[in-house]
Design a protein around this motif. Structure first.
Motif, mmCIF file in Angstrom:
data_model
loop_
_atom_site.group_PDB
_atom_site.id
_atom_site.type_symbol
_atom_site.label_atom_id
_atom_site.label_comp_id
_atom_site.label_asym_id
_atom_site.label_seq_id
_atom_site.Cartn_x
_atom_site.Cartn_y
_atom_site.Cartn_z
ATOM 1 N N ASN A 149 0.829 -1.201 0.000
ATOM 2 C CA ASN A 149 0.000 0.000 0.000
ATOM 3 C C ASN A 149 0.867 1.255 0.000
ATOM 4 O OD1 ASN A 149 -2.987 -0.861 0.435
ATOM 5 N ND2 ASN A 149 -1.807 -2.144 1.858
ATOM 6 N N PHE A 150 0.500 2.205 -0.856
ATOM 7 C CA PHE A 150 1.199 3.475 -0.944
ATOM 8 C C PHE A 150 0.146 4.591 -0.924
ATOM 9 C CE2 PHE A 150 3.513 0.228 -3.157
ATOM 10 C CZ PHE A 150 4.833 0.395 -2.748
ATOM 11 N N LEU A 151 0.348 5.559 -0.069
ATOM 12 C CA LEU A 151 -0.609 6.663 0.071
ATOM 13 C C LEU A 151 0.144 7.984 0.025
ATOM 14 C CD1 LEU A 151 -3.520 7.645 0.640
ATOM 15 C CD2 LEU A 151 -2.954 7.528 3.080
ATOM 16 N N LYS A 152 -0.324 8.890 -0.819
ATOM 17 C CA LYS A 152 0.258 10.227 -0.891
ATOM 18 C C LYS A 152 -0.856 11.257 -0.763
ATOM 19 C CE LYS A 152 3.193 13.332 -3.577
ATOM 20 N NZ LYS A 152 4.009 13.505 -4.808
ATOM 21 N N THR A 153 -0.634 12.217 0.090
ATOM 22 C CA THR A 153 -1.607 13.281 0.329
ATOM 23 C C THR A 153 -0.971 14.625 -0.018
ATOM 24 O OG1 THR A 153 -2.594 12.020 2.143
ATOM 25 C CG2 THR A 153 -3.106 14.374 2.031
ATOM 26 N N THR A 154 -1.708 15.452 -0.755
ATOM 27 C CA THR A 154 -1.238 16.788 -1.110
ATOM 28 C C THR A 154 -2.302 17.811 -0.724
ATOM 29 O OG1 THR A 154 0.069 15.962 -2.977
ATOM 30 C CG2 THR A 154 -0.455 18.307 -2.956
ATOM 31 N N LEU A 155 -1.862 18.838 -0.013
ATOM 32 C CA LEU A 155 -2.718 19.966 0.351
ATOM 33 C C LEU A 155 -2.192 21.199 -0.366
ATOM 34 C CD1 LEU A 155 -2.878 19.361 4.209
ATOM 35 C CD2 LEU A 155 -4.646 18.774 2.545
ATOM 36 N N SER A 156 -3.101 22.019 -0.882
ATOM 37 C CA SER A 156 -2.670 23.227 -1.585
ATOM 38 C C SER A 156 -3.613 24.383 -1.275
ATOM 39 C CB SER A 156 -2.634 22.991 -3.102
ATOM 40 O OG SER A 156 -2.294 24.186 -3.789
ATOM 41 N N LEU A 157 -3.023 25.542 -1.095
ATOM 42 C CA LEU A 157 -3.771 26.784 -0.901
ATOM 43 C C LEU A 157 -3.263 27.786 -1.921
ATOM 44 C CD1 LEU A 157 -5.664 28.682 0.709
ATOM 45 C CD2 LEU A 157 -3.713 29.144 2.224
ATOM 46 N N GLY A 158 -4.179 28.362 -2.700
ATOM 47 C CA GLY A 158 -3.781 29.307 -3.730
ATOM 48 C C GLY A 158 -4.600 30.577 -3.691
ATOM 49 N N GLU A 424 -16.379 36.317 -28.317
ATOM 50 C CA GLU A 424 -14.991 36.743 -28.431
ATOM 51 C C GLU A 424 -14.544 37.370 -27.111
ATOM 52 O OE1 GLU A 424 -14.593 39.388 -31.692
ATOM 53 O OE2 GLU A 424 -14.248 37.792 -33.148
ATOM 54 N N TYR A 425 -13.442 36.892 -26.597
ATOM 55 C CA TYR A 425 -12.946 37.453 -25.333
ATOM 56 C C TYR A 425 -11.471 37.139 -25.174
ATOM 57 C CZ TYR A 425 -12.921 32.737 -23.333
ATOM 58 O OH TYR A 425 -12.649 31.421 -23.081
ATOM 59 N N ASP A 426 -10.837 37.859 -24.278
ATOM 60 C CA ASP A 426 -9.521 37.462 -23.807
ATOM 61 C C ASP A 426 -9.482 37.680 -22.297
ATOM 62 O OD1 ASP A 426 -9.375 40.185 -23.597
ATOM 63 O OD2 ASP A 426 -7.414 40.369 -24.546
ATOM 64 N N LYS A 427 -8.536 36.998 -21.651
ATOM 65 C CA LYS A 427 -8.414 37.095 -20.204
ATOM 66 C C LYS A 427 -7.045 36.590 -19.789
ATOM 67 C CE LYS A 427 -10.618 34.114 -17.626
ATOM 68 N NZ LYS A 427 -11.735 33.356 -17.042
ATOM 69 N N TYR A 428 -6.660 36.946 -18.569
ATOM 70 C CA TYR A 428 -5.470 36.358 -17.982
ATOM 71 C C TYR A 428 -5.750 36.032 -16.518
ATOM 72 C CZ TYR A 428 -4.505 40.981 -15.965
ATOM 73 O OH TYR A 428 -4.604 42.166 -15.279
ATOM 74 N N ILE A 429 -5.057 35.032 -16.036
ATOM 75 C CA ILE A 429 -5.192 34.582 -14.650
ATOM 76 C C ILE A 429 -3.790 34.440 -14.067
ATOM 77 C CG2 ILE A 429 -6.064 32.789 -13.100
ATOM 78 C CD1 ILE A 429 -7.960 31.948 -15.400
ATOM 79 N N VAL A 430 -3.545 35.099 -12.954
ATOM 80 C CA VAL A 430 -2.285 34.936 -12.239
ATOM 81 C C VAL A 430 -2.605 34.318 -10.883
ATOM 82 C CG1 VAL A 430 -1.008 36.767 -13.404
ATOM 83 C CG2 VAL A 430 -2.396 37.313 -11.415
ATOM 84 N N LYS A 431 -1.718 33.449 -10.427
ATOM 85 C CA LYS A 431 -2.026 32.696 -9.200
ATOM 86 C C LYS A 431 -0.744 32.248 -8.538
ATOM 87 C CE LYS A 431 -3.827 28.761 -9.983
ATOM 88 N NZ LYS A 431 -4.746 27.715 -10.465
ATOM 89 N N SER A 432 -0.764 32.195 -7.226
ATOM 90 C CA SER A 432 0.334 31.617 -6.475
ATOM 91 C C SER A 432 -0.221 30.551 -5.546
ATOM 92 C CB SER A 432 1.085 32.696 -5.677
ATOM 93 O OG SER A 432 0.193 33.330 -4.755
ATOM 94 N N ASN A 433 0.580 29.498 -5.315
ATOM 95 C CA ASN A 433 0.135 28.364 -4.515
ATOM 96 C C ASN A 433 1.226 27.914 -3.556
ATOM 97 O OD1 ASN A 433 -1.602 28.068 -7.117
ATOM 98 N ND2 ASN A 433 -2.606 26.741 -5.647
ATOM 99 N N ILE A 434 0.811 27.342 -2.469
ATOM 100 C CA ILE A 434 1.695 26.629 -1.568
ATOM 101 C C ILE A 434 1.226 25.189 -1.516
ATOM 102 C CG2 ILE A 434 0.355 27.347 0.469
ATOM 103 C CD1 ILE A 434 3.018 27.247 2.038
ATOM 104 N N TYR A 435 2.166 24.238 -1.631
ATOM 105 C CA TYR A 435 1.841 22.814 -1.677
ATOM 106 C C TYR A 435 2.553 22.098 -0.538
ATOM 107 C CZ TYR A 435 0.760 24.074 -6.538
ATOM 108 O OH TYR A 435 0.263 24.680 -7.673
ATOM 109 N N TYR A 436 1.806 21.232 0.111
ATOM 110 C CA TYR A 436 2.382 20.384 1.167
ATOM 111 C C TYR A 436 2.002 18.938 0.892
ATOM 112 C CZ TYR A 436 3.696 18.487 5.683
ATOM 113 O OH TYR A 436 4.281 17.741 6.680
ATOM 114 N N SER A 437 3.003 18.086 0.710
ATOM 115 C CA SER A 437 2.752 16.678 0.383
ATOM 116 C C SER A 437 3.370 15.781 1.439
ATOM 117 C CB SER A 437 3.353 16.339 -0.980
ATOM 118 O OG SER A 437 2.781 17.126 -2.004
ATOM 119 N N PHE A 438 2.688 14.710 1.738
ATOM 120 C CA PHE A 438 3.222 13.738 2.700
ATOM 121 C C PHE A 438 2.619 12.364 2.418
ATOM 122 C CE2 PHE A 438 -0.471 15.831 4.464
ATOM 123 C CZ PHE A 438 -1.222 14.814 5.025
#
Length: 438
Positions: A149-158, A424-438
């Motif tokens: 068994n292998f388990l990986k958990t990832t939490l992210s806040l952006g 017809e449209y254009d857009k942009y998205i900027v984002k920052s995230n923090i990731y914690y995996s265990f």
């Protein structure tokens, strides 16, 4: 699969590099050429010549060892196994042969027997330190191979910014016949996202796994709550591995909420095939089938079957990182009846690059050309079949702080060119995230 590193490191202080057999009959042509080939690491020749030699002669312990090593090096592990076992019958305390035999068990995936022999060798107090450390590393690897068994958990806040939350048209007006219709101005907003990903793998056999996952995703705007989105993904599947390929079949169920109301159920079946052409090129093919079931009455006409086929080549390079070239096409068709803004065909070409700036920093980039063509004519505003041509550009960076914690920042630009100017449209998205995996 050959494990040259483990073999050569573990045995480096125990094996002689040249064989000198003072008591052997060097006048035998096959034997002398076999020893010469062995010392020059031409194991195919030493194996063949010693096979000829033993037809008329008996092997002693040392020459049996040479034949066993030659058989091992050319992949004849079953033969090497028998030869090493024969040596140990007469010399049961020979740690050098025990290590070779353990490595042979490792190659044929008899990890329990390999573990027993490695542990026996570790009981020798005179064992060189470097050999002891490498045996311990190998035992640790065996423990991982025997793990089920292998388990990986990832939490992210952006947190980020969306320049056009509703994908509103660039135009201020569209014409309905001779009547101009006003288009709402673009709305922008800040957005937060929260991610929980659980991935569980159960190893049924060494080449067969069951893969399970759960993903929870939430997108919350500061002001534009109509576009708040929540998603729960439940998935399971099987993966079968060979030396160079992987074949998977996955089933996912998606539950989607829009503005805190039940919006959509997706039932997804995904067969996938991967093949390693050589050490630097991987081919991937994926078929995705989705049954879309919209739960709000006003969106019921969107219920459809979605089909997507993608083919990718992954190229690993020393100077330009990992490059992925993908071609995708498919169709989305309404289950019953007709709707001009549901049924369509689509195609996409995409290039992605992952480039390691440092050992802990990865630069990501991508560009995609996407096109769709709707099958039904819109008869009220435009009296034509809608078509869209979209350009998507991505840029990001990922910084690993330690083995569990990472920081990321991404930028995405989308430009959609449509023959119906309301889309017809254009857009942009900027984002920052923090990731914690265990």
């Amino acid at each position: 699969m050959r494990t040259k590193m483990k073999k050569s490191i573990i045995l480096s202080t125990l094996l002689f590099s040249n064989i000198a057999f003072a008591n052997q009959n060097y006048s035998n042509e096959h034997f002398s050429k076999a020893i010469e080939s062995y010392n020059n690491r031409i194991f195919q020749d030493s194996y063949i010549l010693l096979q000829k030699y033993v037809k008329e002669n008996k092997l002693n312990k040392d020459t049996t060892f040479v034949l066993a090593r030659s058989a091992y090096e050319i992949g004849r592990f079953d033969e090497a196994l028998v030869l090493y076992q024969n040596i140990l019958k007469n010399d049961p305390n020979n740690n050098r042969v025990k290590l070779e035999l353990a490595q042979t068990y490792f190659q044929i995936k008899d990890f329990d027997q390999a573990r027993v022999l490695y542990n026996e060798v570790l009981q020798d107090n005179k064992l060189p330190i470097n050999v002891r450390k490498n045996i311990e590393l190998t035992l640790n690897s065996l423990d991982k191979k025997s793990q089920r068994n292998f388990l990986k958990t990832t939490l992210s806040l952006g947190y980020g910014y969306d320049s056009n939350t509703d994908n509103n048209s660039n135009d201020d007006f569209v014409n309905w016949g001779n009547i101009p219709l006003s288009i709402p101005d673009k709305r922008s907003d800040h957005v937060a996202e929260y991610i929980l990903a659980l991935n569980h793998t159960f190893k049924i056999k060494d080449n067969l796994t069951m893969d399970n996952k759960f993903v929870g995703y939430m997108q919350k705007y500061n002001h534009d709550q109509d576009n708040d989105l929540s998603l729960a993904v439940f998935g399971t599947g099987l993966s079968y591995y060979t030396l160079k390929s992987k074949l998977s079949l996955a089933f996912d169920y998606n539950y989607v909420w829009l503005d805190d109301n039940t919006y959509l159920f997706n039932y997804i079946l995904t067969p996938t095939f991967e093949y390693q052409i050589d050490k630097n090129i991987i081919y991937k093919s994926r078929l995705k089938l989705i049954k879309k079931d919209f739960k709000q009455q006003e969106y019921g006409y969107r219920d459809s079957m979605y089909y997507e086929l993608s083919n990718s080549l992954v190229l690993l390079t020393e100077n330009f990182g990992m490059n992925t070239f993908s071609i995708l096409f498919g169709t989305d068709n309404k289950d019953k009846g007709e709707a001009w803004n549901v049924d369509y065909n689509f195609a996409s070409i995409r290039y992605e690059n992952l480039y390691p700036l440092t050992e802990s920093t990865i630069l990501t980039s991508g560009v995609e050309l996407y096109s769709d063509r709707y099958k039904k004519e819109e008869k009220v505003l435009y009296n034509n079949k809608k078509r869209d041509d979209k350009i998507i550009f991505d840029l990001g960076i990922l910084q690993s702080l330690n083995k569990n914690l990472s920081l990321g920042a991404t930028f995405r630009y989308i430009n959609n060119d449509s023959n119906q100017n309301i889309y017809e449209y254009d857009k942009y998205i900027v984002k920052s995230n923090i990731y914690y995996s265990f």
